[in-house]
Design a protein around this motif. Structure first.
Motif, PDB file in Angstrom:
ATOM      1  N   ILE A  21      -7.265 -20.241  34.299  1.00 34.50           N
ATOM      2  CA  ILE A  21      -8.181 -21.210  33.679  1.00 34.50           C
ATOM      3  C   ILE A  21      -8.809 -20.617  32.427  1.00 34.50           C
ATOM      4  CG2 ILE A  21     -10.385 -22.415  33.994  1.00 34.50           C
ATOM      5  CD1 ILE A  21      -9.528 -22.866  36.919  1.00 34.50           C
ATOM      6  N   LEU A  22      -9.228 -19.356  32.474  1.00 39.15           N
ATOM      7  CA  LEU A  22      -9.833 -18.718  31.302  1.00 39.15           C
ATOM      8  C   LEU A  22      -8.835 -18.581  30.162  1.00 39.15           C
ATOM      9  CD1 LEU A  22     -12.030 -15.968  32.973  1.00 39.15           C
ATOM     10  CD2 LEU A  22     -12.806 -18.033  31.815  1.00 39.15           C
ATOM     11  N   VAL A  23      -7.593 -18.236  30.476  1.00 42.51           N
ATOM     12  CA  VAL A  23      -6.566 -18.121  29.436  1.00 42.51           C
ATOM     13  C   VAL A  23      -6.299 -19.485  28.818  1.00 42.51           C
ATOM     14  CG1 VAL A  23      -4.118 -17.635  29.043  1.00 42.51           C
ATOM     15  CG2 VAL A  23      -5.516 -16.040  30.368  1.00 42.51           C
ATOM     16  N   ALA A  24      -6.200 -20.515  29.649  1.00 42.50           N
ATOM     17  CA  ALA A  24      -5.963 -21.863  29.135  1.00 42.50           C
ATOM     18  C   ALA A  24      -7.126 -22.320  28.253  1.00 42.50           C
ATOM     19  CB  ALA A  24      -5.755 -22.839  30.290  1.00 42.50           C
ATOM     20  N   LEU A  25      -8.334 -21.994  28.641  1.00 45.82           N
ATOM     21  CA  LEU A  25      -9.511 -22.347  27.845  1.00 45.82           C
ATOM     22  C   LEU A  25      -9.507 -21.623  26.505  1.00 45.82           C
ATOM     23  CD1 LEU A  25     -12.223 -23.862  27.775  1.00 45.82           C
ATOM     24  CD2 LEU A  25     -13.259 -21.842  28.798  1.00 45.82           C
ATOM     25  N   ALA A  26      -9.152 -20.342  26.509  1.00 47.62           N
ATOM     26  CA  ALA A  26      -9.091 -19.576  25.261  1.00 47.62           C
ATOM     27  C   ALA A  26      -8.029 -20.131  24.328  1.00 47.62           C
ATOM     28  CB  ALA A  26      -8.832 -18.109  25.565  1.00 47.62           C
ATOM     29  N   VAL A  27      -6.874 -20.493  24.874  1.00 49.98           N
ATOM     30  CA  VAL A  27      -5.802 -21.062  24.052  1.00 49.98           C
ATOM     31  C   VAL A  27      -6.230 -22.411  23.481  1.00 49.98           C
ATOM     32  CG1 VAL A  27      -3.466 -22.022  24.139  1.00 49.98           C
ATOM     33  CG2 VAL A  27      -3.948 -19.818  25.194  1.00 49.98           C
ATOM     34  N   ALA A  28      -6.855 -23.232  24.297  1.00 45.99           N
ATOM     35  CA  ALA A  28      -7.307 -24.550  23.834  1.00 45.99           C
ATOM     36  C   ALA A  28      -8.341 -24.407  22.722  1.00 45.99           C
ATOM     37  CB  ALA A  28      -7.882 -25.352  25.000  1.00 45.99           C
ATOM     38  N   LEU A  29      -9.293 -23.508  22.892  1.00 39.29           N
ATOM     39  CA  LEU A  29     -10.303 -23.293  21.847  1.00 39.29           C
ATOM     40  C   LEU A  29      -9.668 -22.743  20.577  1.00 39.29           C
ATOM     41  CD1 LEU A  29     -13.291 -21.850  23.902  1.00 39.29           C
ATOM     42  CD2 LEU A  29     -13.160 -24.074  22.771  1.00 39.29           C
ATOM     43  N   GLY A  30      -8.681 -21.877  20.730  1.00 39.49           N
ATOM     44  CA  GLY A  30      -7.981 -21.350  19.563  1.00 39.49           C
ATOM     45  C   GLY A  30      -7.254 -22.434  18.803  1.00 39.49           C
ATOM     46  N   LEU A  31      -6.640 -23.368  19.522  1.00 38.23           N
ATOM     47  CA  LEU A  31      -5.941 -24.463  18.855  1.00 38.23           C
ATOM     48  C   LEU A  31      -6.914 -25.439  18.196  1.00 38.23           C
ATOM     49  CD1 LEU A  31      -3.141 -25.213  21.471  1.00 38.23           C
ATOM     50  CD2 LEU A  31      -2.891 -24.136  19.229  1.00 38.23           C
ATOM     51  N   ILE A  32      -8.035 -25.689  18.851  1.00 37.74           N
ATOM     52  CA  ILE A  32      -9.018 -26.623  18.298  1.00 37.74           C
ATOM     53  C   ILE A  32      -9.650 -26.064  17.026  1.00 37.74           C
ATOM     54  CG2 ILE A  32     -11.266 -27.699  18.720  1.00 37.74           C
ATOM     55  CD1 ILE A  32     -10.378 -27.961  21.678  1.00 37.74           C
ATOM     56  N   PHE A  33     -10.032 -24.776  17.061  1.00 37.84           N
ATOM     57  CA  PHE A  33     -10.745 -24.166  15.941  1.00 37.84           C
ATOM     58  C   PHE A  33      -9.846 -23.274  15.101  1.00 37.84           C
ATOM     59  CE2 PHE A  33     -14.091 -24.952  19.131  1.00 37.84           C
ATOM     60  CZ  PHE A  33     -14.870 -25.824  18.392  1.00 37.84           C
ATOM     61  N   LYS A  34      -8.561 -23.595  15.035  1.00 34.40           N
ATOM     62  CA  LYS A  34      -7.588 -22.757  14.331  1.00 34.40           C
ATOM     63  C   LYS A  34      -7.956 -22.553  12.864  1.00 34.40           C
ATOM     64  CE  LYS A  34      -2.699 -22.606  13.170  1.00 34.40           C
ATOM     65  NZ  LYS A  34      -1.414 -23.291  13.278  1.00 34.40           N
ATOM     66  N   THR A  35      -8.288 -23.622  12.160  1.00 36.64           N
ATOM     67  CA  THR A  35      -8.590 -23.496  10.732  1.00 36.64           C
ATOM     68  C   THR A  35      -9.883 -22.710  10.499  1.00 36.64           C
ATOM     69  OG1 THR A  35      -9.686 -25.656  10.751  1.00 36.64           O
ATOM     70  CG2 THR A  35      -7.368 -25.603  10.105  1.00 36.64           C
ATOM     71  N   GLU A  36     -10.890 -22.943  11.337  1.00 39.33           N
ATOM     72  CA  GLU A  36     -12.146 -22.213  11.173  1.00 39.33           C
ATOM     73  C   GLU A  36     -11.952 -20.719  11.431  1.00 39.33           C
ATOM     74  OE1 GLU A  36     -11.847 -25.026  12.859  1.00 39.33           O
ATOM     75  OE2 GLU A  36     -13.242 -26.420  11.924  1.00 39.33           O
ATOM     76  N   ILE A  37     -11.164 -20.396  12.454  1.00 37.42           N
ATOM     77  CA  ILE A  37     -10.903 -18.990  12.764  1.00 37.42           C
ATOM     78  C   ILE A  37     -10.124 -18.329  11.630  1.00 37.42           C
ATOM     79  CG2 ILE A  37      -9.655 -17.444  14.334  1.00 37.42           C
ATOM     80  CD1 ILE A  37     -10.297 -19.482  16.576  1.00 37.42           C
ATOM     81  N   THR A  38      -9.119 -19.034  11.099  1.00 31.48           N
ATOM     82  CA  THR A  38      -8.308 -18.491   9.998  1.00 31.48           C
ATOM     83  C   THR A  38      -9.173 -18.260   8.763  1.00 31.48           C
ATOM     84  OG1 THR A  38      -6.404 -19.698  10.852  1.00 31.48           O
ATOM     85  CG2 THR A  38      -6.249 -18.882   8.605  1.00 31.48           C
ATOM     86  N   ASP A  39     -10.018 -19.212   8.426  1.00 32.52           N
ATOM     87  CA  ASP A  39     -10.912 -19.052   7.274  1.00 32.52           C
ATOM     88  C   ASP A  39     -11.847 -17.861   7.456  1.00 32.52           C
ATOM     89  OD1 ASP A  39      -9.759 -21.233   6.054  1.00 32.52           O
ATOM     90  OD2 ASP A  39     -11.355 -22.634   6.639  1.00 32.52           O
ATOM     91  N   PHE A  40     -12.403 -17.719   8.657  1.00 32.88           N
ATOM     92  CA  PHE A  40     -13.318 -16.614   8.937  1.00 32.88           C
ATOM     93  C   PHE A  40     -12.618 -15.266   8.785  1.00 32.88           C
ATOM     94  CE2 PHE A  40     -14.969 -13.561  12.064  1.00 32.88           C
ATOM     95  CZ  PHE A  40     -16.247 -13.393  11.558  1.00 32.88           C
TER      96      PHE A  40
END
Length: 52
Positions: A21-40
């Motif tokens: 569940i934690l891995v799935a949550l981390a992957v989902a958050l990574g996909l949702i905030f992909k552009t923000e993470i890349t910019d940061f």
């Protein structure tokens, strides 16, 4: 007919479910905030390269 609550006797199985569940949550958050993470990350590395 009696209905009973299934009790998990193996803690390893529950730990595996929690990790999944934690891995799935981390992957989902990574996909949702992909552009923000890349910019940061890009801004951070630009700041480090300007520091030299």
């Amino acid at each position: 007919m009696k209905f009973s609550i299934i009790k998990f006797k193996s803690k390893k199985g529950m730990e595996l479910v929690q990790v999944a569940i934690l891995v799935a949550l981390a992957v989902a958050l990574g996909l949702i905030f992909k552009t923000e993470i890349t910019d940061f990350v890009n801004k951070t590395f630009e700041g480090l390269s300007d520091f030299n």
